[in-house]
Write a protein that holds these residues in place. Structure first.
Motif, PDB file in Angstrom:
ATOM      1  N   THR A 202     -15.431  51.408  50.654  1.00 60.63           N
ATOM      2  CA  THR A 202     -16.414  52.160  51.504  1.00 60.63           C
ATOM      3  C   THR A 202     -17.606  52.414  50.670  1.00 60.63           C
ATOM      4  OG1 THR A 202     -14.939  53.199  52.757  1.00 60.63           O
ATOM      5  CG2 THR A 202     -16.651  54.219  52.974  1.00 60.63           C
ATOM      6  N   ALA A 203     -17.548  52.837  49.462  1.00 61.99           N
ATOM      7  CA  ALA A 203     -18.634  52.946  48.477  1.00 61.99           C
ATOM      8  C   ALA A 203     -19.829  51.765  48.643  1.00 61.99           C
ATOM      9  CB  ALA A 203     -18.233  53.271  47.073  1.00 61.99           C
ATOM     10  N   SER A 204     -19.161  50.668  48.550  1.00 56.62           N
ATOM     11  CA  SER A 204     -20.134  49.263  48.632  1.00 56.62           C
ATOM     12  C   SER A 204     -20.828  49.282  49.732  1.00 56.62           C
ATOM     13  CB  SER A 204     -19.230  47.955  48.243  1.00 56.62           C
ATOM     14  OG  SER A 204     -18.697  48.027  46.832  1.00 56.62           O
ATOM     15  N   GLU A 205     -20.076  49.707  50.964  1.00 55.84           N
ATOM     16  CA  GLU A 205     -20.724  49.387  52.274  1.00 55.84           C
ATOM     17  C   GLU A 205     -21.721  50.401  52.318  1.00 55.84           C
ATOM     18  OE1 GLU A 205     -16.756  47.668  54.525  1.00 55.84           O
ATOM     19  OE2 GLU A 205     -16.976  49.958  54.344  1.00 55.84           O
ATOM     20  N   LEU A 206     -21.568  51.670  52.176  1.00 56.71           N
ATOM     21  CA  LEU A 206     -22.556  52.680  52.072  1.00 56.71           C
ATOM     22  C   LEU A 206     -23.802  52.353  51.222  1.00 56.71           C
ATOM     23  CD1 LEU A 206     -20.607  56.071  52.258  1.00 56.71           C
ATOM     24  CD2 LEU A 206     -21.363  54.806  54.110  1.00 56.71           C
ATOM     25  N   ASN A 207     -23.464  51.834  49.962  1.00 59.15           N
ATOM     26  CA  ASN A 207     -24.729  51.552  49.147  1.00 59.15           C
ATOM     27  C   ASN A 207     -25.284  50.501  49.808  1.00 59.15           C
ATOM     28  OD1 ASN A 207     -24.726  50.023  45.874  1.00 59.15           O
ATOM     29  ND2 ASN A 207     -26.020  51.785  46.748  1.00 59.15           N
ATOM     30  N   ALA A 208     -24.871  49.572  50.292  1.00 60.76           N
ATOM     31  CA  ALA A 208     -25.418  48.431  50.875  1.00 60.76           C
ATOM     32  C   ALA A 208     -26.320  48.978  52.143  1.00 60.76           C
ATOM     33  CB  ALA A 208     -24.447  47.049  51.023  1.00 60.76           C
ATOM     34  N   LEU A 209     -25.553  49.724  53.019  1.00 65.15           N
ATOM     35  CA  LEU A 209     -26.337  50.134  54.229  1.00 65.15           C
ATOM     36  C   LEU A 209     -27.597  50.907  53.724  1.00 65.15           C
ATOM     37  CD1 LEU A 209     -23.120  51.107  56.127  1.00 65.15           C
ATOM     38  CD2 LEU A 209     -24.830  49.303  56.944  1.00 65.15           C
ATOM     39  N   GLY A 210     -27.458  51.679  52.722  1.00 72.66           N
ATOM     40  CA  GLY A 210     -28.639  52.632  52.301  1.00 72.66           C
ATOM     41  C   GLY A 210     -29.718  51.853  51.826  1.00 72.66           C
ATOM     42  N   THR A 211     -29.311  50.667  51.192  1.00 72.67           N
ATOM     43  CA  THR A 211     -30.240  50.043  50.479  1.00 72.67           C
ATOM     44  C   THR A 211     -31.142  48.963  51.427  1.00 72.67           C
ATOM     45  OG1 THR A 211     -28.933  49.867  48.554  1.00 72.67           O
ATOM     46  CG2 THR A 211     -30.591  48.032  48.945  1.00 72.67           C
ATOM     47  N   THR A 212     -30.216  48.547  52.311  1.00 74.51           N
ATOM     48  CA  THR A 212     -30.804  47.687  53.360  1.00 74.51           C
ATOM     49  C   THR A 212     -31.752  48.367  54.301  1.00 74.51           C
ATOM     50  OG1 THR A 212     -29.207  46.282  53.434  1.00 74.51           O
ATOM     51  CG2 THR A 212     -30.674  46.078  55.498  1.00 74.51           C
ATOM     52  N   THR A 213     -31.445  49.713  54.736  1.00 73.25           N
ATOM     53  CA  THR A 213     -32.138  50.526  55.576  1.00 73.25           C
ATOM     54  C   THR A 213     -33.840  50.908  54.615  1.00 73.25           C
ATOM     55  OG1 THR A 213     -30.081  51.637  56.350  1.00 73.25           O
ATOM     56  CG2 THR A 213     -32.364  52.694  56.851  1.00 73.25           C
ATOM     57  N   THR A 214     -33.404  51.230  53.329  1.00 71.59           N
ATOM     58  CA  THR A 214     -34.572  51.688  52.526  1.00 71.59           C
ATOM     59  C   THR A 214     -35.488  50.280  52.417  1.00 71.59           C
ATOM     60  OG1 THR A 214     -33.219  53.090  51.293  1.00 71.59           O
ATOM     61  CG2 THR A 214     -35.217  52.439  50.458  1.00 71.59           C
ATOM     62  N   ILE A 215     -34.970  49.332  51.806  1.00 69.84           N
ATOM     63  CA  ILE A 215     -35.771  48.291  51.375  1.00 69.84           C
ATOM     64  C   ILE A 215     -36.541  47.583  52.766  1.00 69.84           C
ATOM     65  CG2 ILE A 215     -35.828  46.038  50.064  1.00 69.84           C
ATOM     66  CD1 ILE A 215     -35.647  48.516  48.507  1.00 69.84           C
ATOM     67  N   ASP A 216     -35.556  47.292  53.808  1.00 68.03           N
ATOM     68  CA  ASP A 216     -35.763  46.110  54.794  1.00 68.03           C
ATOM     69  C   ASP A 216     -36.407  47.007  56.068  1.00 68.03           C
ATOM     70  OD1 ASP A 216     -34.807  43.437  53.711  1.00 68.03           O
ATOM     71  OD2 ASP A 216     -32.918  44.631  53.665  1.00 68.03           O
ATOM     72  N   PHE A 217     -36.243  48.025  55.962  1.00 74.13           N
ATOM     73  CA  PHE A 217     -36.828  48.787  57.161  1.00 74.13           C
ATOM     74  C   PHE A 217     -37.984  49.967  56.975  1.00 74.13           C
ATOM     75  CE2 PHE A 217     -32.931  47.238  59.089  1.00 74.13           C
ATOM     76  CZ  PHE A 217     -33.460  46.672  60.182  1.00 74.13           C
ATOM     77  N   TYR A 218     -37.564  50.818  55.956  1.00 74.51           N
ATOM     78  CA  TYR A 218     -38.278  52.037  55.522  1.00 74.51           C
ATOM     79  C   TYR A 218     -39.462  51.440  54.547  1.00 74.51           C
ATOM     80  CZ  TYR A 218     -39.779  56.671  54.073  1.00 74.51           C
ATOM     81  OH  TYR A 218     -40.530  57.831  53.926  1.00 74.51           O
ATOM     82  N   ARG A 219     -39.126  50.995  53.556  1.00 71.48           N
ATOM     83  CA  ARG A 219     -40.098  50.477  52.659  1.00 71.48           C
ATOM     84  C   ARG A 219     -40.996  49.321  53.184  1.00 71.48           C
ATOM     85  NH1 ARG A 219     -39.576  48.008  46.673  1.00 71.48           N
ATOM     86  NH2 ARG A 219     -39.100  46.208  47.545  1.00 71.48           N
ATOM     87  N   ARG A 220     -40.533  48.540  54.050  1.00 73.48           N
ATOM     88  CA  ARG A 220     -41.403  47.378  54.606  1.00 73.48           C
ATOM     89  C   ARG A 220     -42.231  47.470  55.855  1.00 73.48           C
ATOM     90  NH1 ARG A 220     -44.208  44.324  55.757  1.00 73.48           N
ATOM     91  NH2 ARG A 220     -44.268  42.056  56.175  1.00 73.48           N
TER      92      ARG A 220
END
Length: 566
Positions: free
Chosen positions: A424-442
């Protein structure tokens, strides 16, 4: 549980969480928070990769799968070593060269923004569902076994894992997963020795294997080709290869693990380690289920492993019928046990003719046992339609709670909680990273400060943790949890993998053809599942989705060259 079990359980979990937070204190930059600063050696990365895949569902459901169906599930991983080689040669060098935070950044450089967003969106959908399942699966079983409320168990797992993931980011996940993996492997190895010790004195490990083999539980390899068959060597190598390639090569929860390696070599060694050790690890967990099956050939097993379901029947109008069914079940068990003891004696005497006859009688009694268990499941459903009727996922934990010595119960529960938290930690970490990098920052705030993105990453991880806990509270329990999780992935992984393989190997296919081919391929996979789920084993959806994506992309590029020139 005894006081010693509580001490072992709570002490183990608190140590792991505290260690992870301590080792990752003071992180102030987004690179360290999301990629661990490229700081880990191969064994740390390798253990993290393995721990991410080994969810609590693995330790709850896989022994139950072996108990019910034998060793065939190990074929699911036969394509893994080949996938690790492909990833090491192709995927890792490109990710390192581009210094990406997520796998989907590469797709924009190869195609365009909309293709990157589509792949990232498909990942968020399937991994968001999976994150809820990895919390829900152990929660519903542990709550039933321990007598806790489902909501309390879900909150316990979800809150603890969200806290240290938000606090320490990728480093916290990787640091804690080392400890969690040691606990998980140590616990399962200890479980093998405990089960062997509980077997009758005359039943050695070799004789236990003989019994399992004669009863058809050691069906490791199935050479028959069938699309509807869940596990055979063909679905394992072909479908399993595409699933593992998609999971480890395009799923951010895994990509983020090996991007923490100090170098390309360290990440490659980590994947090789995973390829070499994963199959033996799954074989070990399946063997635990096989040994539990053998144990229950000598000691009376429950007619139904879910206590709540049994109680609902005994307190209903079906109580009398249940008692009669249970008596029949006990009689069949006694006769089967006598025949198994006779079989052991005949094996010692090397009487092949007698062994063959006794084996046929045992198989007939086992078939009768399964018929009685099916009737019990029907009765449980009749007593209360809301009852869970598939009890295979409860077999191992019920056995642990009834027969394991003090201290070992706490250790095995720590294994399950650790597995739930690690994946679950890996999944949450990856979900947060993808949301930040691929959607929010981009697309939303492309020019904010590093501190701002770090802060938003924490908020997004927290948000996904809450979403996962909400979904976990609402999710239905599938017939077999390990299959359900892999099915969810299989419905999306094929299309995502097809996008990446097109990007890597078919250079003339351009962005628009890829984008529309991905939409068509994913739609067709979902339609096939909707109308042909009983005819197509779920592993094949990985191959079908990938093939449809590539073929449709080639077709679109050929018939619409001008429209797809960008």
């Amino acid at each position: 549980m005894s006081l010693l079990d509580w001490v072992v359980l709570i002490g183990t979990l608190l140590f792991i969480v505290a260690y992870g937070i301590y080792r990752t204190r003071g992180q102030q930059d987004i690179d360290s928070y999301l990629k661990g600063g490229y700081s880990f050696k191969w064994w740390t990365v390798g253990l993290s990769v393995m721990a991410t895949q080994a969810s609590a569902i693995t330790f709850l459901s896989v022994p139950g799968e072996a108990f019910e169906s034998g060793m065939g599930f190990v074929q699911f991983y036969l394509g893994l070593p080949i996938a690790m080689i492909v990833l090491s040669v192709t995927f890792i060098p490109i990710y390192y060269r581009l210094k990406v935070y997520t796998a989907y950044e590469f797709l924009e450089s190869r195609f365009d923004l909309k293709t990157r967003i589509l792949a990232a969106f498909l990942f968020l959908v399937q991994r968001g569902l999976a994150a809820g399942l990895t919390i829900f699966a152990p929660s519903i079983i542990l709550s039933a076994i321990l007598g806790w409320s489902l909501s309390a168990t879900t909150l316990l797992i979800g809150v603890v894992v969200t806290i240290y993931t938000v606090s320490g980011g990728t480093k916290a996940v990787s640091q804690t997963q080392k400890q969690q993996m040691v606990v998980m492997l140590g616990g399962m190895i200890a479980a093998v020795f405990v089960v062997l010790n509980l077997l009758p004195q005359e039943v050695s490990f070799g004789r236990a294997v003989d019994i399992a083999g004669y009863m058809g539980k050691l069906n490791v390899i199935n050479l028959e080709f069938s699309l509807s068959d869940r596990y055979n060597i063909w679905s394992g190598i072909a479908g399993g290869f595409f699933l593992q390639l998609a999971y480890f090569g395009t799923d951010q929860s895994q990509v983020q693990r090996y991007l923490t390696g100090k170098s390309i070599t360290q990440s490659r060694l980590a994947l090789v380690m995973n390829g070499l050790l994963k199959v033996p690890m799954q074989f070990l967990i399946l063997m635990v289920g096989i040994l539990v099956f053998v144990f229950y050939q000598f000691y009376q097993p429950p007619l139904f492993f879910i206590e709540k379901g049994k109680e609902s029947v005994t307190q209903s109008e079906y109580a009398g019928q249940w008692e009669q069914l249970d008596q029949q079940y006990q009689q069949v068990f006694e006769e089967k046990r006598e025949n198994i003891q006779a079989l052991l004696s005949q094996i010692e005497q090397d009487d092949e003719a007698a062994v063959a006859g006794t084996r046929q009688r045992i198989l007939a009694l086992e078939e009768e046992t399964q018929t009685l268990k099916a009737q019990a499941r029907e009765m449980v459903a009749q007593a209360n339609p809301d009852n869970e009727t598939e009890d295979a996922d409860y077999v191992f934990l019920t056995f642990v709670m009834r027969y394991f010595p003090q201290g070992m119960v706490g250790l095995l529960l720590a294994v399950i909680f650790s597995a739930a938290m690690s994946s679950t930690a890996s999944e949450l970490n990856a979900l947060g990273t993808t949301t930040t990098i691929d959607f929010y920052r981009r697309t939303i705030r492309p020019n904010a400060s590093d501190e701002h993105y770090l802060r938003m990453s924490r908020w997004f991880i927290l948000g996904w943790g809450i979403i996962a806990m909400i979904f976990a509270s609402l999710a239905p329990l599938a017939d077999n949890l390990i299959e359900f999780v892999n099915l969810v992935g299989s419905l999306f992984y094929g299309t995502i993998l097809g996008i990446f393989l097109t990007a890597f190997y078919i250079r003339h296919i351009r962005s628009r053809a890829t984008f529309w081919a991905a939409l068509v391929a994913e739609g067709m996979v979902l339609l096939l599942f909707l109308f042909f789920r009983d005819q197509i084993g779920y592993l094949w959806y990985n191959f079908i989705g990938c093939a449809l994506m590539v073929i449709t992309g080639l077709l679109f590029q050929a018939i619409l060259p001008r429209a797809t020139s960008s």
